[in-house]
Design an enzyme around this catalytic site. Sequence first.
Site, short mmCIF file in Angstrom:
data_model
loop_
_atom_site.label_atom_id
_atom_site.label_comp_id
_atom_site.label_asym_id
_atom_site.label_seq_id
_atom_site.Cartn_x
_atom_site.Cartn_y
_atom_site.Cartn_z
N GLY A 21 -0.81 14.20 37.02
CA GLY A 21 -0.48 13.24 35.98
C GLY A 21 -1.51 12.15 35.88
O GLY A 21 -2.60 12.25 36.46
N ASN A 22 -1.21 11.13 35.11
CA ASN A 22 -2.12 9.99 35.01
C ASN A 22 -1.32 8.70 34.91
O ASN A 22 -0.09 8.72 34.85
CB ASN A 22 -3.06 10.18 33.83
N ARG A 23 -2.02 7.58 34.89
CA ARG A 23 -1.35 6.28 35.01
C ARG A 23 -0.95 5.65 33.68
O ARG A 23 -0.58 4.49 33.64
CB ARG A 23 -2.27 5.31 35.77
#
Length: 402
Positions: free
Chosen positions: A210-212
Site C-alpha cells: 500500500g501507500n501513505r
Amino acid sequence: MAKPKVVLGVSGGIAAYKACELLRRLTEGGHEVRVVPTASALHFVGEATWSALSGQPAATEVWADVHEVPHVRIGQSADLVVVAPATADLLAKAAHGLADDLLTNTLLTARCPVVFAPAMHTEMWEHPATQANVATLRGRGAIVIEPAVGRLTGVDTGKGRLPEPDEIFEVCRRVLARGPERSGPDLAGRRLVVSAGGTREPLDPVRYLGNRSSGLQGYALARTAVARGAQVTLIAANTALPDPAGADVVRVQTAVQLREAVLKAAADADAVVMAAAVADFRPATYASGKIKKEEGKEPEPVALVRNPDILAEISADRPRPGQLVVGFAAETDDVLANGRKKLARKGCDLLVVNEVGERKAFGSAENEAVVLGADGSEHPVPYGPKEALADTVWDLVGERLA
Ligand code: CTP
C-alpha cells in the site's frame, strides 16, 4: 468582524433532529443562526430546542412580531440560507415560489446563496416531480445536495438520507468562505469524478502493498465541487474519512477495482480528477491462505506485475468526448521539469505537481503545488489548505469546460 448570518430552515421530516447538530456546528463555528422551522418540523423538534441551541427565538410565524416584518427581513439580511432537512413538499413549494409560511417567504426574499439538503424516502426523491423541482432550483442557482444512501425511517434503506450534519456544515462553510461574488454554483450541471486515497494490492488475506495516501486532497476536491454545485462521484480507495455530503461515494481497494469504478463513472462525466495514489505494481500471485514463515528458510521474493495506468488510459481514450482529465504527481527533485515530462507522458490536460516534503502532501491538511497545463500554462498554488488547491483545480477545469 460581524458574525455571518445564517438562516437554518427546517422542514417536517424525521431528520429534523439531525438539524440540531448542524445548528450546534454553525453556532460553535462563529455564525449567528436564526432557525426557521415549519409547522410540521415543530412536530419533530420543539421550539424550545431551536431557541436554546441558537441563543435566539426560533422564528416560527409570519404573524409573530409583525412590526419587524419577519417574512421579509429574515431572508433579506441573511448571508446564507440552509434548509436541512428539505422535504419533497418544501422543495416543491420553493421551486414554484409558494409563500404560505415563514420559511417559504424567507426563501423568496433571500438574495444570498441557498443550500437545500433534501431528506425523504427513495421513492419520493426519485419521483419525476421531485427531480423536476430539484432541477428547477439548481437552474436558479440554489445548491441542492444529493441525499446520502443508507438507513431511512423504519426498516427501509436507499437514497434519501440526510447527509451527516458535519458534512452539511462543511458545504455551508465553503459556500460562505467563497464570498458573495464567488459563492454562485459555477459548476452546476457538471458531472465530476474524483479518485482519492491509495490502493492496496493484496499478497494474502492479511497483507497488502500500500501507500501513505490519506485521501484528504481527493476529499477536499469532492467537497469543494459539491459546494460549487457539481454532481460528484468520489471513488475512494481505502480512506478513513467521512463521506462528503452530496457526493456519491464508491469504495474500492485495488488498482484494478479503481480502474473499473473510474471507467464506469467517467462514461458521462465532464471531468475526471485522478487524485488517488495508485500502486504501479501488484503482487503477481495472491496466496489464498496466509503466507507462513518456515523455520530455517528465507522467504520467497515477491514477484510484481504492472498495474494498468488509469490516467494514461483515460487520457488517450476519453470515456466521453471533450472530457477533461486531471492528474496528480508527487515529485522530490526537479519538480517542474519532471512534471512537464509526466504531463506529456500521461497525456492529461492538467497535472497538479506536488513537491513531497516533511509537512506537505501525504496526510497533511496543507499542500503546495503547481498546476501545469497541456497548453503550456503554469499556475503556482502557495502553501495552504488542500481546499484552496482544490478550488484552483476547479477554477482551471471550469474555465476549460466553458
Ligand atoms: N495513476 C494512475 N494509474 C496508475 C498510476 C498512477 O492512474 N497505475 C495516476 C495517479 O492517480 C496520479 C498520476 O497517475 O494522477 C501519478 O502518476 P505516477 O506515474 O504514479 O506518478 P508518481 O506517483 O509521481 O510516480 P513516478 O514518479 O514513479 O511515476
